[in-house]
Scaffold this motif. Structure first.
Motif, mmCIF file in Angstrom:
data_model
loop_
_atom_site.group_PDB
_atom_site.id
_atom_site.type_symbol
_atom_site.label_atom_id
_atom_site.label_comp_id
_atom_site.label_asym_id
_atom_site.label_seq_id
_atom_site.Cartn_x
_atom_site.Cartn_y
_atom_site.Cartn_z
ATOM 1 N N ALA A 248 0.667 13.510 8.993
ATOM 2 C CA ALA A 248 -0.203 12.263 9.405
ATOM 3 C C ALA A 248 -1.723 12.674 9.532
ATOM 4 O O ALA A 248 -3.115 12.107 8.639
ATOM 5 N N GLU B 80 4.000 12.946 3.228
ATOM 6 C CA GLU B 80 3.709 12.280 3.823
ATOM 7 C C GLU B 80 2.559 11.791 3.097
ATOM 8 O O GLU B 80 2.269 12.286 1.775
ATOM 9 N N GLU C 224 -0.258 8.484 3.714
ATOM 10 C CA GLU C 224 -0.938 7.091 4.297
ATOM 11 C C GLU C 224 -1.413 6.463 2.892
ATOM 12 O O GLU C 224 -2.473 6.864 3.053
ATOM 13 N N VAL D 236 -2.733 0.941 7.253
ATOM 14 C CA VAL D 236 -1.848 2.039 6.637
ATOM 15 C C VAL D 236 -0.640 1.520 6.492
ATOM 16 O O VAL D 236 0.279 1.585 7.683
ATOM 17 N N GLU E 176 2.863 3.896 6.036
ATOM 18 C CA GLU E 176 3.541 5.211 5.868
ATOM 19 C C GLU E 176 4.538 5.247 5.368
ATOM 20 O O GLU E 176 5.114 5.684 6.068
ATOM 21 N N SER F 288 7.326 8.749 5.112
ATOM 22 C CA SER F 288 7.333 9.630 5.175
ATOM 23 C C SER F 288 8.852 10.001 5.155
ATOM 24 O O SER F 288 9.380 9.996 5.018
#
Ligand code: ATP
Length: 432
Positions: A149, A198, A200, A301, A303, A305
């Motif tokens: 990230a 990932e 963002e 954000v 995220e 993952s």
């Protein structure tokens, strides 16, 4: 019914057929490391390519980058990793095994291996350190990234300046991450180095809940599209004391590995924590400017993952079957290491072999295909079933007369005859 020995069987198949080998094996191994063999690397790449296609190529709002594994150490100070990325360890006073306190069942204060007394919990940072420069003592300490990230946040302004994306938009990355894990993992579930995929996803603060829900669906559907069994998945929200230092809400998509739900992927609402902190620490203005109003602010954000290696394992768990006399990996054709295998009916008949080789080489221009001329046809079918090859193509005496082959389906084991000129189309139609 669930097979309680599934992991053992998968580990053995992976080793026997060239998917996954223990790391540094000839030197006695290196705990928590694995190497991927000729078939494993294909499956890994297919997973990553599928992800990239779904979330980068097929969307208008996500751009990719490939950032470094080594970043300026100030990145990790700004992100809070040097102080906030902490595992809590306990050690058994008798057998000296170490455990992560958060991995022990609640209320357990004895060693789960030998029943010995455990030490008081101790804090520990799982980032790997290394050095830049030739002389270790004088050189600067630097970390191997524990997540992909941060390279995205560090490049936020570069991407915005070069591509002018408008909110909401995402930046995606696939790459290795490293963690000094002390708990012995189950096979490739928890390793010292692993790969993450990932994104963002930058949004307006007021919309975070909407996008959080949207990403939950997208993550789950993507896993299922690769063959991960939906009935073995569930979402679990982190409790307040579990939340990472940067997160306001985190939910894990968990997969039931051998009767125990464990994290497959994580979805975190990171607020504007990272951009705000990198702005403060670097002195660079990382705010986004609204093109209409001119207003400057830190986007928030969400995220998602994804772990590549845990995806790999969940796919194998979902695909493995024992049927009659065969073991079959019911992998989706899109991610199967080989899309097809080509056989001459008999290995000692020159015309059959030559014809089969021509077909094989022509298919190889477009697909990853296998060749096998050993043993009898039944054995070759079983060998391909075990590694998930969806179709087996056999060149027999009739091929020499009418230019048709048999094509056998892995899942139904049914065969049909098709013209040699139709094989590519047949495969394409079923793979896309
Ligand atoms: P865990 O609680 O299992 O240690 P985590 O919460 O620390 O995982 P995250 O920081 O959310 O994991 O990392 C995102 C994803 O990266 C995980 O969902 C997982 O798929 C993968 N991952 C994390 N650590 C490892 C590891 N040691 N080995 C393999 N994959 C990992």
């Amino acid at each position: 019914m669930r097979d309680n020995n599934l992991l053992t069987k998968i580990v053995s198949l992976c080793k026997r057929r060239g998917f996954v080998f223990p790391g540094s094996e000839i030197y006695g191994g290196l705990a928590n490391t694995f190497d991927y063999g000729p078939l494993g690397v294909e499956l890994l790449r297919n997973i990553k390519n599928h992800w990239w296609r779904t979330f980068v190529h097929q969307r208008e709002d996500i751009l990719g980058i490939d950032g470094g594994i080594l970043l300026n150490r100030r990145v990790w100070e700004a992100s809070g990793h040097t102080t906030g990325f902490i595992d809590v360890l306990v050690e058994c006073k008798s057998c000296h095994k170490r455990f992560r306190a958060d991995h022990l069942p609640k209320g357990i204060n004895k060693c789960p291996e030998c029943g010995g007394e455990l030490t008081e919990p101790r804090k520990f940072n799982p980032m790997f350190k290394t050095f830049i420069g030739p002389v270790e003592e004088e050189a600067a300490v630097i970390y191997l990234r524990p997540e992909t990230a941060q390279a995205i946040f560090v490049n936020f302004q570069n991407v915005v300046n070069t591509f002018r994306p408008k909110l909401p938009f995402g930046i995606a990355q696939i790459g290795k991450a490293f963690r000094n894990e002390i708990t012995l993992g189950k096979f490739i579930f928890r390793t010292l180095e692993f790969e993450q995929m990932e994104i963002e996803y930058f949004i307006q603060e007021k919309e975070w809940e909407k996008y959080f829900e949207e990403w939950k669906q997208l993550m789950e559907n993507w896993a299922v599209s690769l063959g991960v069994k939906r009935e073995w998945l569930r979402w679990r929200a982190h409790t307040k004391d579990e939340l990472a230092h940067y997160s306001k809400r985190t939910e894990d998509l968990e997969f039931e590995f051998e009767g125990e739900f464990k994290e497959l992927y994580g979805l975190a609402y990171r607020t504007d924590f990272d951009l705000r902190n990198h702005s403060e620490h670097s002195g660079k203005d990382l705010r986004y400017q609204d093109p209409k109003t001119g207003e400057k602010f830190f986007p928030h954000v969400v995220e998602p993952s994804f772990g590549v290696n845990r995806t790999f394992l969940a796919i194998l768990f979902s695909a493995y079957r024992e049927e009659d006399k065969r073991v079959v990996l019911r992998l989706k054709p899109q991610i199967a290491p080989y899309k097809a295998a080509v056989f001459p009916l008999l290995a000692n008949k020159k015309e059959l072999v030559e014809k089969a080789r021509r077909i094989y080489l022509s298919l190889k221009e477009e697909f990853n295909v296998a060749w096998d001329d050993r043993g009898n046809i039944g054995k070759r079918y079983f060998a391909q079933d075990e590694i998930g090859t969806p179709w087996c193509i056999t060149v027999d005496f009739q091929t020499l007369k009418d230019n048709t082959v048999t094509i056998r389906d892995r899942d139904t084991t049914k065969q049909e005859r098709i013209g040699v000129g139709k094989i590519k189309e047949y495969l394409k139609k079923r793979i896309s």
